[in-house]
Motif scaffolding. Structure first.
Motif, PDB file in Angstrom:
ATOM      1  N   ASN A  46      16.948  37.699  31.087  1.00  0.00           N
ATOM      2  CA  ASN A  46      18.149  38.488  30.882  1.00  0.00           C
ATOM      3  C   ASN A  46      19.362  37.635  31.209  1.00  0.00           C
ATOM      4  OD1 ASN A  46      20.075  40.419  30.636  1.00  0.00           O
ATOM      5  ND2 ASN A  46      19.387  41.685  32.335  1.00  0.00           N
ATOM      6  N   SER A  47      19.973  37.108  30.190  1.00  0.00           N
ATOM      7  CA  SER A  47      21.086  36.188  30.410  1.00  0.00           C
ATOM      8  C   SER A  47      22.427  36.898  30.554  1.00  0.00           C
ATOM      9  CB  SER A  47      21.154  35.184  29.258  1.00  0.00           C
ATOM     10  OG  SER A  47      21.377  35.878  28.051  1.00  0.00           O
ATOM     11  N   GLY A  48      22.480  38.205  30.453  1.00  0.00           N
ATOM     12  CA  GLY A  48      23.743  38.930  30.608  1.00  0.00           C
ATOM     13  C   GLY A  48      24.244  39.450  29.283  1.00  0.00           C
ATOM     14  N   LEU A  49      25.235  38.809  28.705  1.00  0.00           N
ATOM     15  CA  LEU A  49      25.812  39.259  27.444  1.00  0.00           C
ATOM     16  C   LEU A  49      24.869  38.973  26.279  1.00  0.00           C
ATOM     17  CD1 LEU A  49      29.471  37.984  27.900  1.00  0.00           C
ATOM     18  CD2 LEU A  49      28.639  40.324  28.125  1.00  0.00           C
ATOM     19  N   PRO A  50      24.836  39.874  25.299  1.00  0.00           N
ATOM     20  CA  PRO A  50      23.965  39.619  24.137  1.00  0.00           C
ATOM     21  C   PRO A  50      24.513  38.504  23.272  1.00  0.00           C
ATOM     22  CG  PRO A  50      25.241  41.638  23.826  1.00  0.00           C
ATOM     23  CD  PRO A  50      25.524  41.153  25.214  1.00  0.00           C
ATOM     24  N   THR A  51      23.613  37.828  22.599  1.00  0.00           N
ATOM     25  CA  THR A  51      24.021  36.798  21.648  1.00  0.00           C
ATOM     26  C   THR A  51      24.663  37.493  20.453  1.00  0.00           C
ATOM     27  OG1 THR A  51      21.922  36.855  20.473  1.00  0.00           O
ATOM     28  CG2 THR A  51      22.090  35.324  22.348  1.00  0.00           C
ATOM     29  N   GLN A  52      25.263  36.726  19.548  1.00  0.00           N
ATOM     30  CA  GLN A  52      25.874  37.324  18.355  1.00  0.00           C
ATOM     31  C   GLN A  52      24.820  38.043  17.517  1.00  0.00           C
ATOM     32  OE1 GLN A  52      28.051  34.288  16.281  1.00  0.00           O
ATOM     33  NE2 GLN A  52      29.855  34.526  17.591  1.00  0.00           N
ATOM     34  N   GLU A  53      23.655  37.439  17.417  1.00  0.00           N
ATOM     35  CA  GLU A  53      22.565  38.060  16.655  1.00  0.00           C
ATOM     36  C   GLU A  53      22.130  39.374  17.305  1.00  0.00           C
ATOM     37  OE1 GLU A  53      17.964  37.035  15.754  1.00  0.00           O
ATOM     38  OE2 GLU A  53      19.398  35.418  15.353  1.00  0.00           O
ATOM     39  N   GLU A  54      21.998  39.362  18.631  1.00  0.00           N
ATOM     40  CA  GLU A  54      21.624  40.590  19.342  1.00  0.00           C
ATOM     41  C   GLU A  54      22.710  41.649  19.214  1.00  0.00           C
ATOM     42  OE1 GLU A  54      18.872  38.766  22.972  1.00  0.00           O
ATOM     43  OE2 GLU A  54      21.064  38.790  23.176  1.00  0.00           O
ATOM     44  N   ALA A  55      23.973  41.242  19.255  1.00  0.00           N
ATOM     45  CA  ALA A  55      25.091  42.180  19.109  1.00  0.00           C
ATOM     46  C   ALA A  55      25.080  42.823  17.726  1.00  0.00           C
ATOM     47  CB  ALA A  55      26.417  41.464  19.364  1.00  0.00           C
ATOM     48  N   ARG A  56      24.781  42.017  16.690  1.00  0.00           N
ATOM     49  CA  ARG A  56      24.683  42.572  15.331  1.00  0.00           C
ATOM     50  C   ARG A  56      23.522  43.555  15.230  1.00  0.00           C
ATOM     51  NH1 ARG A  56      26.457  37.392  13.774  1.00  0.00           N
ATOM     52  NH2 ARG A  56      24.356  36.579  13.609  1.00  0.00           N
ATOM     53  N   ALA A  57      22.398  43.232  15.872  1.00  0.00           N
ATOM     54  CA  ALA A  57      21.236  44.129  15.853  1.00  0.00           C
ATOM     55  C   ALA A  57      21.555  45.440  16.565  1.00  0.00           C
ATOM     56  CB  ALA A  57      20.033  43.440  16.505  1.00  0.00           C
ATOM     57  N   ILE A  58      22.274  45.357  17.669  1.00  0.00           N
ATOM     58  CA  ILE A  58      22.662  46.560  18.409  1.00  0.00           C
ATOM     59  C   ILE A  58      23.599  47.420  17.564  1.00  0.00           C
ATOM     60  CG2 ILE A  58      24.005  47.390  20.395  1.00  0.00           C
ATOM     61  CD1 ILE A  58      22.863  44.939  21.943  1.00  0.00           C
ATOM     62  N   ALA A  59      24.597  46.796  16.947  1.00  0.00           N
ATOM     63  CA  ALA A  59      25.543  47.527  16.098  1.00  0.00           C
ATOM     64  C   ALA A  59      24.819  48.188  14.931  1.00  0.00           C
ATOM     65  CB  ALA A  59      26.634  46.588  15.590  1.00  0.00           C
ATOM     66  N   SER A  60      23.860  47.480  14.351  1.00  0.00           N
ATOM     67  CA  SER A  60      23.079  48.035  13.251  1.00  0.00           C
ATOM     68  C   SER A  60      22.246  49.233  13.710  1.00  0.00           C
ATOM     69  CB  SER A  60      22.161  46.956  12.669  1.00  0.00           C
ATOM     70  OG  SER A  60      21.312  47.499  11.690  1.00  0.00           O
ATOM     71  N   ALA A  61      21.604  49.109  14.874  1.00  0.00           N
ATOM     72  CA  ALA A  61      20.806  50.214  15.408  1.00  0.00           C
ATOM     73  C   ALA A  61      21.687  51.422  15.714  1.00  0.00           C
ATOM     74  CB  ALA A  61      20.057  49.768  16.665  1.00  0.00           C
ATOM     75  N   GLN A  62      22.889  51.183  16.240  1.00  0.00           N
ATOM     76  CA  GLN A  62      23.803  52.293  16.517  1.00  0.00           C
ATOM     77  C   GLN A  62      24.207  52.996  15.224  1.00  0.00           C
ATOM     78  OE1 GLN A  62      26.862  50.202  18.638  1.00  0.00           O
ATOM     79  NE2 GLN A  62      25.999  50.720  20.642  1.00  0.00           N
ATOM     80  N   GLU A  63      24.507  52.214  14.199  1.00  0.00           N
ATOM     81  CA  GLU A  63      24.905  52.806  12.920  1.00  0.00           C
ATOM     82  C   GLU A  63      23.755  53.588  12.294  1.00  0.00           C
ATOM     83  OE1 GLU A  63      27.287  54.174  10.180  1.00  0.00           O
ATOM     84  OE2 GLU A  63      28.010  52.917  11.826  1.00  0.00           O
ATOM     85  N   GLN A  64      22.542  53.043  12.355  1.00  0.00           N
ATOM     86  CA  GLN A  64      21.377  53.720  11.784  1.00  0.00           C
ATOM     87  C   GLN A  64      21.055  55.015  12.510  1.00  0.00           C
ATOM     88  OE1 GLN A  64      18.264  50.819  11.953  1.00  0.00           O
ATOM     89  NE2 GLN A  64      19.070  49.617  10.258  1.00  0.00           N
ATOM     90  N   ASN A  65      21.384  55.089  13.790  1.00  0.00           N
ATOM     91  CA  ASN A  65      21.057  56.262  14.602  1.00  0.00           C
ATOM     92  C   ASN A  65      22.274  57.116  14.927  1.00  0.00           C
ATOM     93  OD1 ASN A  65      18.098  55.892  15.228  1.00  0.00           O
ATOM     94  ND2 ASN A  65      18.922  53.899  15.806  1.00  0.00           N
TER      95      ASN A  65
END
Length: 166
Positions: A46-65
């Motif tokens: 757990n490095s703290g802040l998400p990477t850009q790829e992880e941030a995009r995945a999170i944003a995508s999951a939020q939009e899908q849900n």
């Protein structure tokens, strides 16, 4: 004080044990403790802040849900229902909402900001909205869209056909 007498103490932050016990109490069930899987968090894990790829995945999951990420709804009721029947329906509905949020956190790896976990607060909000002609949201002017609850607007304007001020 008076707020505690009505069960109106705010609960936005809970540790895992408190959350488990509150959920069990809401469900009105007994439970037995079991061993849980334990994960050790290290710097490599757990490095703290998400990477850009992880941030995009999170944003995508939020939009899908997005449709699942909403405030709890009061279940349908009528004047012929007893107070006990209504209480049970509200508890069941709230518990299902909490389970749905927990599943999203678990399955979609979404991180939820603190939210109110006390049914008494939601009951007060439901009743105030039902009795109101207009509901006003006060948001932080530094970032109003972050604090603006679109789902509340949708509920008051579309479902209840109340006045809307933006």
């Amino acid at each position: 004080g008076e707020a505690a007498a009505y069960g109106a103490t705010s609960v936005t932050e809970e540790n895992s044990l408190d959350q488990f016990l509150r959920t069990a109490q809401l469900a009105g069930t007994e439970f037995a403790a079991e061993k849980l899987d334990v994960s050790v968090v290290t710097e490599t894990h757990n490095s703290g802040l998400p990477t850009q790829e992880e941030a995009r995945a999170i944003a995508s999951a939020q939009e899908q849900n997005r449709e699942l990420l909403k405030i709890p709804r009061r279940p349908s009721w009528n004047e012929d229902m007893s107070a006990e029947e209504l209480d049970l329906k509200e508890r069941d509905s709230f518990l299902e909402w909490r389970r749905q949020i927990a599943k999203l956190q678990e399955n979609e790896a979404l991180i939820m900001t603190p939210f109110e976990k006390n049914l008494a607060f939601w009951r007060q909000l439901w009743r105030v909205i039902e009795r109101s002609d207009l509901v006003v949201q006060i948001v932080d002017a530094r970032n109003p869209l972050l604090f603006h609850c679109k789902d509340l607007v949708k509920k008051q304007w579309v479902v209840l056909q109340l006045g809307l001020v933006v």
